[in-house]
Design an enzyme around this catalytic site. Structure first.
Site, PDB file in Angstrom:
ATOM      1  N   ASP A   7       0.806  -1.216   0.000  1.00 34.10           N
ATOM      2  CA  ASP A   7       0.000   0.000   0.000  1.00 34.10           C
ATOM      3  C   ASP A   7       0.845   1.275   0.000  1.00 34.10           C
ATOM      4  O   ASP A   7       0.721   2.110   0.878  1.00 34.10           O
ATOM      5  CB  ASP A   7      -0.914  -0.059   1.242  1.00 34.10           C
ATOM      6  N   GLU A  51       3.818  -7.724   7.523  1.00 28.13           N
ATOM      7  CA  GLU A  51       2.555  -8.381   7.221  1.00 28.13           C
ATOM      8  C   GLU A  51       2.666  -9.527   6.222  1.00 28.13           C
ATOM      9  O   GLU A  51       1.910  -9.584   5.247  1.00 28.13           O
ATOM     10  CB  GLU A  51       1.518  -7.350   6.751  1.00 28.13           C
ATOM     11  N   TYR A 105      -6.069  -3.152  13.201  1.00 27.19           N
ATOM     12  CA  TYR A 105      -6.986  -2.109  12.740  1.00 27.19           C
ATOM     13  C   TYR A 105      -8.402  -2.309  13.283  1.00 27.19           C
ATOM     14  O   TYR A 105      -9.372  -2.101  12.569  1.00 27.19           O
ATOM     15  CB  TYR A 105      -6.958  -2.039  11.213  1.00 27.19           C
ATOM     16  N   GLU A 121       1.356  -0.805  14.022  1.00 33.88           N
ATOM     17  CA  GLU A 121       0.430  -0.040  13.176  1.00 33.88           C
ATOM     18  C   GLU A 121      -0.942  -0.081  13.806  1.00 33.88           C
ATOM     19  O   GLU A 121      -1.400  -1.153  14.240  1.00 33.88           O
ATOM     20  CB  GLU A 121       0.309  -0.638  11.767  1.00 33.88           C
ATOM     21  N   TRP A 160      -0.143   4.493  12.727  1.00 32.95           N
ATOM     22  CA  TRP A 160       0.086   4.448  11.275  1.00 32.95           C
ATOM     23  C   TRP A 160      -0.684   5.577  10.651  1.00 32.95           C
ATOM     24  O   TRP A 160      -1.879   5.597  10.770  1.00 32.95           O
ATOM     25  CB  TRP A 160      -0.393   3.119  10.702  1.00 32.95           C
ATOM     26  N   LYS A 195      -3.934   8.147   6.470  1.00 34.58           N
ATOM     27  CA  LYS A 195      -3.868   7.833   7.903  1.00 34.58           C
ATOM     28  C   LYS A 195      -2.816   8.663   8.629  1.00 34.58           C
ATOM     29  O   LYS A 195      -2.557   8.451   9.812  1.00 34.58           O
ATOM     30  CB  LYS A 195      -3.588   6.337   8.112  1.00 34.58           C
TER      31      LYS A 195
HETATM   32  C1  BDP Z   1      -1.174  -2.316   6.638  1.00 34.31           C
HETATM   33  C2  BDP Z   1       0.133  -2.125   5.910  1.00 34.31           C
HETATM   34  C3  BDP Z   1       0.418  -0.684   5.518  1.00 34.31           C
HETATM   35  C4  BDP Z   1      -0.851  -0.022   5.020  1.00 34.31           C
HETATM   36  C5  BDP Z   1      -1.856  -0.028   6.148  1.00 34.31           C
HETATM   37  C6  BDP Z   1      -3.175   0.671   5.754  1.00 34.31           C
HETATM   38  O1  BDP Z   1       1.217  -2.647   6.639  1.00 34.31           O
HETATM   39  O2  BDP Z   1       1.421  -0.637   4.551  1.00 34.31           O
HETATM   40  O3  BDP Z   1      -0.631   1.267   4.522  1.00 34.31           O
HETATM   41  O4  BDP Z   1      -2.166  -1.361   6.477  1.00 34.31           O
HETATM   42  O5  BDP Z   1      -4.075   0.006   5.292  1.00 34.31           O
HETATM   43  O6  BDP Z   1      -1.781  -3.440   6.132  1.00 34.31           O
HETATM   44  O7  BDP Z   1      -3.233   1.892   5.864  1.00 34.31           O
END
Ligand code: BDP
Length: 607
Positions: free
Chosen positions: A172, A418, A474, A509, A556, A575
């Site tokens: 991403d 990841e 998340y 993150e 993050w 983000k």
């Molecule tokens: C995680 C990744 C990161 C993404 C983030 C997101 O490690 O690179 O930018 O999620 O979704 O899966 O913002």
């Protein structure tokens, strides 16, 4: 590999600046017919920089591009001449005066080519063919379609067997490419220091420091060590030796101290500013110099407009200033090794670094296979992604550690971001990579893999392999958002498991996309607003604060950044706690207040 410096025996000439640049035809196989010629129909391109945002028609270009520099150079018979690229993304073929002199795979680490005797005094033609193609064999990994794009609609799906015509990152962030860091010509002695490794053992106020030199040619080696006031502390002889420093001044978090190590070998001299510190992982704590540390900081990116991922000295300094004001003390080089200048700045300022390889996208089942036409692929099968890029992954681990092994600020190696760490085959694959990292690192730093939110965390091989558990989670955004109640219960449920392992945990993150300037006065602010981002972080931190083994938090991301286009990406990933041009969102004030109250040596267990 040693950082390029000027010393009384070493001279650097920069080849940065404006190079000639040209796109390939984007279709044909690699064609070498250009190599003896001055390139025609070129346009100027700054180095270092990503090429993508410099001209309006090159952003999404796929394939080979060409860079050329023609230069004169004074005759130099006495010394050896090394051509060094700090990074060329992702694959480079280097031609000098008609000859292919080197190739390099991997876009985020330096490589050097010995060109002694190959330069003319007039009109040297240095041409680089650079490929930005990403696929299963590269790190980061390219997928079959863009993970953010969704499907084609009307039941149609992209053809899995189609010839690759574009880059589809299985990650991403925007696939910036080009000559992204400095280019150097280095004049060095024929008999010289090739590499240096430093290891120290600390007992109370006594440090036992060992060094080992790798050398080229013949000569006697010696070392002089000075403190920061330039007092001579000790002198040693030999290519490897051990000495003691009494009343040692340790490198510590946000309190960096450096000894000057002045090595000589024959007529060569190399100077290292060396921090001395002790790291230990024990009983769910991360100890620096025998004191627990609490990691406050960010997952970051090298990303700006219009430099792209091109090394940006000014921005690098600015980011440290913003992080210091925030009360941060650490960051992760997500998702690739950053410019060595940035690591040196971290070392100078006392920031702790989780140093990550380029292994991102090593996951065929991410988002249920969102990036593979909706079919989760098994990552570790023969001829699967991991099988194809595994050797390269080993090279990247070796080269990263070779570059950064002496920096006191580097406290954890991150083997991958990841990856598919809950699938069959993950343990064998990663055991090999962790073993390699542990073998390569003279200082035996802790290792981790940064773990993805998965259906069944109990299967995550990180529990067995990682010295420090790093979790990207998340809850309340991708998982259950915008509700911030039930997802937090699920977060707790998962953390109960990880906390029980008695290993230190860093939440590497967590975050919510937020558009600067979107506001909501409601008690339950809507997603994408600055108020929601703050509410999300407050809810998440309240949970994380309950767990004594959570020894760090890296929201993050530090700043908004460019990504491939897609329905979930509104002009990039939003983000950031700061916007892409480093303006604060509300959450910046929230973290500034929170972190300035948390001591760097917060002892969560015994609070
Ligand atoms: C995680 C990744 C990161 C993404 C983030 C997101 O490690 O690179 O930018 O999620 O979704 O899966 O913002």
């Amino acid at each position: 590999m040693l950082f390029p410096i000027n010393s009384k025996s070493r001279r650097l000439t920069s080849l940065d600046g404006s190079w000639e640049f040209k796109l390939g035809d984007g279709k044909k196989e690699f064609d070498e017919s250009f190599k003896n010629h001055i390139l025609k129909d070129t346009r100027p391109m700054p180095v270092p920089s990503s090429f993508n945002d410099i001209y309006e028609d090159v952003r999404d270009y796929f394939g080979w591009v060409f860079y050329q520099k023609v230069f004169d150079y004074p005759k130099s018979d006495k010394k050896d001449l090394i051509l060094r690229f700090d990074s060329v993304t992702h694959f480079a073929k280097v031609f000098l005066n008609d000859e292919l002199i080197g190739e390099h795979k991997g876009g985020f680490l330096p490589f050097e080519i010995d060109i002694t005797g190959k330069l003319k005094e007039e009109g040297n033609i240095l041409t680089l063919a650079v490929s930005n193609v990403i696929n299963y064999s590269t790190l980061p990994v390219g997928g079959l379609n863009n993970m953010m794009q969704g499907f084609m609609g009307m039941g149609e799906k992209p053809d899995v067997n189609q010839e690759q015509k574009e880059n589809n990152p299985n990650f991403d962030f925007f696939n910036y490419a080009g000559i992204q860091r400095h280019v150097w010509l280095m004049e060095v002695e024929k008999n010289r220091i090739d590499d240096i490794s430093i290891v120290s053992e600390i007992e109370g106020s006594l440090a036992k420091v060992s060094y080992k030199l790798a050398t080229i040619g013949e000569g006697e080696a010696s070392l002089k060590v000075y403190d920061e006031d330039k007092n001579l502390i000790t002198t040693c002889v030999g290519k490897d030796n051990t000495f003691e420093i009494k009343d040692v001044k340790l490198w510590d978090v946000l309190k960096a101290y450096h000894y000057e190590f002045r090595f000589t070998f024959a007529d060569d001299e190399y100077v290292l500013d060396q921090g001395i510190r002790k790291i230990e992982v024990k009983d769910g704590q991360f100890l620096l110099n025998d004191k627990p540390v609490y990691f406050k900081g960010y997952g970051k990116h090298e990303d700006y407009f219009p430099n792209g991922r091109g090394f940006n000295e000014v921005l690098s300094h600015k980011d440290f200033s913003l992080m210091k004001k925030q009360g941060a003390n650490s960051f992760r080089t997500s998702h690739y090794p950053y410019a060595e200048e940035t690591i040196r700045l971290a070392d100078r300022l006392g920031f702790l670094v989780i140093d990550e390889t380029t292994a991102v996208g090593l996951n065929g089942s991410f988002g249920g296979g969102a990036n593979f036409n909706g079919q989760a692929l098994s990552t570790f099968d023969k001829h699967g992604i991991a099988d194809t890029c595994g050797d390269h992954h080993r090279d990247v681990i070796r080269d990263l550690i070779a570059r950064d092994k002496n920096y006191a600020c580097v406290v954890i190696w991150s083997i991958a971001n990841e990856p598919d760490s809950t699938s069959d085959g993950a343990y064998e694959y990663f055991k090999d990579k962790f073993d390699l990292a542990r073998k390569c690192d003279p200082q035996k730093r802790p290792c981790t893999l940064v773990s993805v939110q998965a259906q069944d965390p109990l299967k995550d091989v990180s529990a067995k392999l990682s010295d420090v558990i790093c979790l990207n989670r998340y809850y309340g955004w991708y998982f259950g958002g915008p509700d911030l109640v039930k997802p937090m219960d699920l977060f707790r449920k998962e953390l109960d498991y990880w906390n029980g392992l008695n290993k230190p945990i860093i939440i590497t993150e967590y975050g919510a996309d937020t558009i600067a300037g979107f506001h909501d006065y409601s008690d339950y602010p809507g997603m994408y607003t600055e108020e929601f981002q703050v509410a999300y972080y407050k809810a998440s931190n309240a949970v994380m604060d309950e767990y004594e083994n959570i020894v760090g938090e890296h929201p993050w991301n530090f700043a908004d950044f460019a990504t491939a286009q897609g329905l979930l990406r509104i002009n990039g990933n939003k983000k950031g706690i700061f916007t892409r041009d480093r303006k604060p969102k509300l959450a910046a004030f929230y973290f500034q207040e929170r972190w300035n109250k948390i001591d760097n040596n917060f002892d969560k267990k015994n609070k």
